[in-house]
Design an enzyme around this catalytic site. Structure first.
Site, PDB file in Angstrom:
ATOM      1  N   TYR A 132      35.591  25.407  55.485  1.00  0.00           N
ATOM      2  CA  TYR A 132      36.780  25.810  54.534  1.00  0.00           C
ATOM      3  C   TYR A 132      37.445  27.007  55.412  1.00  0.00           C
ATOM      4  O   TYR A 132      36.864  27.944  55.785  1.00  0.00           O
ATOM      5  CB  TYR A 132      36.095  26.138  53.186  1.00  0.00           C
TER       6      TYR A 132
ATOM      7  N   ASP B 200      37.085  31.284  62.624  1.00  0.00           N
ATOM      8  CA  ASP B 200      37.349  31.839  61.033  1.00  0.00           C
ATOM      9  C   ASP B 200      36.051  32.448  60.793  1.00  0.00           C
ATOM     10  O   ASP B 200      35.046  31.887  60.598  1.00  0.00           O
ATOM     11  CB  ASP B 200      37.716  30.493  60.164  1.00  0.00           C
TER      12      ASP B 200
ATOM     13  N   LYS C  82      36.573  39.502  53.468  1.00  0.00           N
ATOM     14  CA  LYS C  82      35.324  39.618  52.727  1.00  0.00           C
ATOM     15  C   LYS C  82      34.875  41.188  52.937  1.00  0.00           C
ATOM     16  O   LYS C  82      35.528  42.125  52.567  1.00  0.00           O
ATOM     17  CB  LYS C  82      34.299  38.702  52.956  1.00  0.00           C
TER      18      LYS C  82
HETATM   19  P1  KE4 Z   1      39.850  33.917  50.359  1.00  0.00           P
HETATM   20  O1  KE4 Z   1      41.159  33.360  50.269  1.00  0.00           O
HETATM   21  O2  KE4 Z   1      38.811  33.176  49.304  1.00  0.00           O
HETATM   22  O3  KE4 Z   1      39.739  35.223  50.409  1.00  0.00           O
HETATM   23  O4  KE4 Z   1      39.375  33.152  52.036  1.00  0.00           O
HETATM   24  C1  KE4 Z   1      39.246  32.113  52.078  1.00  0.00           C
HETATM   25  C2  KE4 Z   1      38.164  31.706  53.200  1.00  0.00           C
HETATM   26  C3  KE4 Z   1      38.592  31.540  54.626  1.00  0.00           C
HETATM   27  N1  KE4 Z   1      37.417  31.182  55.244  1.00  0.00           N
HETATM   28  C4  KE4 Z   1      36.206  30.967  54.929  1.00  0.00           C
HETATM   29  C5  KE4 Z   1      35.086  30.875  56.123  1.00  0.00           C
HETATM   30  C6  KE4 Z   1      35.696  31.277  53.656  1.00  0.00           C
HETATM   31  O5  KE4 Z   1      34.268  31.341  53.499  1.00  0.00           O
HETATM   32  C7  KE4 Z   1      36.880  31.526  52.590  1.00  0.00           C
HETATM   33  C8  KE4 Z   1      36.352  31.860  51.171  1.00  0.00           C
HETATM   34  N2  KE4 Z   1      35.016  31.499  51.136  1.00  0.00           N
HETATM   35  C9  KE4 Z   1      34.988  31.242  49.586  1.00  0.00           C
HETATM   36  C10 KE4 Z   1      33.340  30.785  49.439  1.00  0.00           C
HETATM   37  N3  KE4 Z   1      32.896  29.588  50.127  1.00  0.00           N
HETATM   38  C11 KE4 Z   1      35.347  32.164  48.519  1.00  0.00           C
HETATM   39  C12 KE4 Z   1      34.809  31.807  47.179  1.00  0.00           C
HETATM   40  C13 KE4 Z   1      35.948  31.199  46.249  1.00  0.00           C
HETATM   41  O6  KE4 Z   1      36.485  30.330  46.769  1.00  0.00           O
HETATM   42  O7  KE4 Z   1      35.951  31.500  45.158  1.00  0.00           O
END
Ligand code: KE4
Length: 431
Positions: free
Chosen positions: A143, A238, A271
């Site tokens: 993701y 990523d 993060k």
């Molecule tokens: P954000 O837009 O949520 O800050 O980041 C997106 C993203 C991009 N790349 C990776 C590898 C990520 O894990 C994420 C976001 N992770 C999720 C948890 N699997 C955030 C939690 C959520 O979606 O509420």
């Protein structure tokens, strides 16, 4: 007794879709009532009923120091007194950029943004702009945020282009997104043989925390690097989740230790670098990053990019995790949890596999660690849900989905780990 979490959830659902501002928080995968956090401190949070939990989500990775670390709190409070946001450059953005580049030497320049989605979306646009190519490869189970071109699932056949995973994403937008099986070298080689010279990049989670915890194998990662180099495509790591979470040098430092001279072309971060406040980043070599506005033709912008309070939070966090001994202690604590869970599962005769790196861990109710998304999804979902709720009822808060990773902070003590393993041991017996 009234469950105040349910009361709040019912009220939230009247004004916020699903009662949450990010879908995974709604507990749809596991059922039950989401816990509304009243406050958090160290390794713990307390819900609306005043129930205490040992927190293994930590905001999905950012809270590597635990909640409310004094040095971070002080930095944020001081920054807030100097102003929340200016829409103008500040020295602290330079300091944070310098701190990030110090620990991730594959990057010579970095652009700060406000979310991992924004960072991933922008990195893809930059890869396309810098190469003049449109097609790119991602992997099933990874993701990269919810930008349209990245909300895509594998196409029908091997090396075919993807289909949208979300309503509202036009098929045309994902027409150039090629979705391959993670850790599948043959599929990678076929895709490059078919499309190599049209590929802008390969975007990958080097340790896939969105499949719970699946490592790219060394041969697979080596092949990604070789094929990208041979065909002029960029290798985009990523590391929104793994960055500054699995090691101070992020996952790329782990692979650099396994593959001589290894480095990606671009890196996406989030993060931990924000320490729990809205901050993410993407970076790479100067000749690529200078393609970004205002020095180049690839547009990218943001009102709150490099926000002065968020940069204070992130910088204080990075300075703490760079201190001597931090990673040995964190890694040992995470390993202690994984070892304890494996032992408890074995004693209960529950098929179980687990892995960890630095402050990130994952486990599967499978006898062996899965190497790709299809295998991850063979996990016994009802059994996972029972484990999830057993832990939750025991005051242990893990991710409410079997495909999500877990996170240990520097605030988790060996007593917390022992308590967690003790609760898990009881729950494993009921599975
Ligand atoms: P954000 O837009 O949520 O800050 O980041 C997106 C993203 C991009 N790349 C990776 C590898 C990520 O894990 C994420 C976001 N992770 C999720 C948890 N699997 C955030 C939690 C959520 O979606 O509420």
């Amino acid at each position: 007794m009234t469950d105040l979490n349910q009361t709040l959830f019912d009220r939230a659902a009247q004004v916020i879709p699903g009662g949450v501002n990010s879908p995974v928080r709604a507990f749809r995968a596991v059922g039950g009532t989401p816990r509304f956090v009243q406050r958090a401190q160290g390794a713990y949070f307390w819900d609306a009923n005043g129930q205490k939990y040992i927190d293994y989500i930590g905001s999905w990775g950012p809270m590597i120091l635990g909640h409310g670390h004094p040095a971070v709190l002080e930095a944020v409070q001081k920054a807030a007194l100097d102003g929340f946001s200016f829409g103008a450059p500040t020295e602290r953005e330079i300091e944070l950029a310098e701190e990030i580049l110090k620990h991730v030497p594959s990057m010579e320049m970095v652009r700060l943004v406000s979310s991992g989605t924004e960072a991933g979306m922008s990195a893809l646009r930059l890869a396309r702009g810098a190469t003049g190519r449109q097609k790119f490869i991602k992997f099933e189970g990874c993701y990269h945020g919810h930008a349209d071109a990245l909300l895509v699932k594998a196409g029908s056949g091997l090396a075919t282009f993807g289909n949208p995973t979300s309503a509202g994403v036009p098929a045309e937008v994902v027409r150039d997104t090629l979705v391959l099986e993670y850790n599948n070298i043959q599929a990678l080689e076929e895709a490059f043989a078919l499309h190599g010279k049209e590929l802008a990049c390969v975007m990958i989670e080097p340790i896939a925390g969105n499949m719970n915890f699946v490592r790219a194998s060394v041969p697979f990662m080596k092949r990604c690097r070789e094929l990208c180099t041979a065909h002029g495509a960029l290798l985009v790591f990523d590391e929104v989740m793994s960055g500054f979470r699995v090691a101070l040098g992020s996952a790329q430092s782990v692979y650099a230790g396994l593959i001589p001279g290894f480095k990606p072309d671009m890196t996406v971060l989030g993060k931990v670098i924000g320490g729990g406040m809205p901050l993410a980043a993407f970076g790479g070599p100067r000749e690529i990053m200078r393609q970004l506005a205002p020095t180049g033709p690839v547009y990218q912008a943001g009102t709150l990019s490099g926000n002065p309070v968020a940069t204070a939070c992130g910088l204080a966090t990075l300075r703490e995790i760079a201190k001597p001994g931090f990673w040995d202690a964190l890694s040992a604590r995470t390993q202690s949890l994984v070892t304890g869970l494996k032992g408890a599962a074995a004693s209960a005769g529950v098929p179980f596999s687990a892995d960890c790196q630095g402050g990130m861990f994952g486990f599967f109710l499978l006898p062996e660690l899965p190497q790709n998304y299809a295998k991850v999804m063979t996990s016994d979902s009802p059994k996972f849900n029972k484990l999830f709720h057993g832990l939750l009822d025991g005051g242990v808060y893990i991710a409410p989905a079997l495909y999500e990773a877990g996170f240990v902070s520097a605030a988790h003590t060996e007593d917390d780990i022992a308590e967690t393993v003790g609760v898990a041991a009881q729950v494993f017996k009921t599975l």
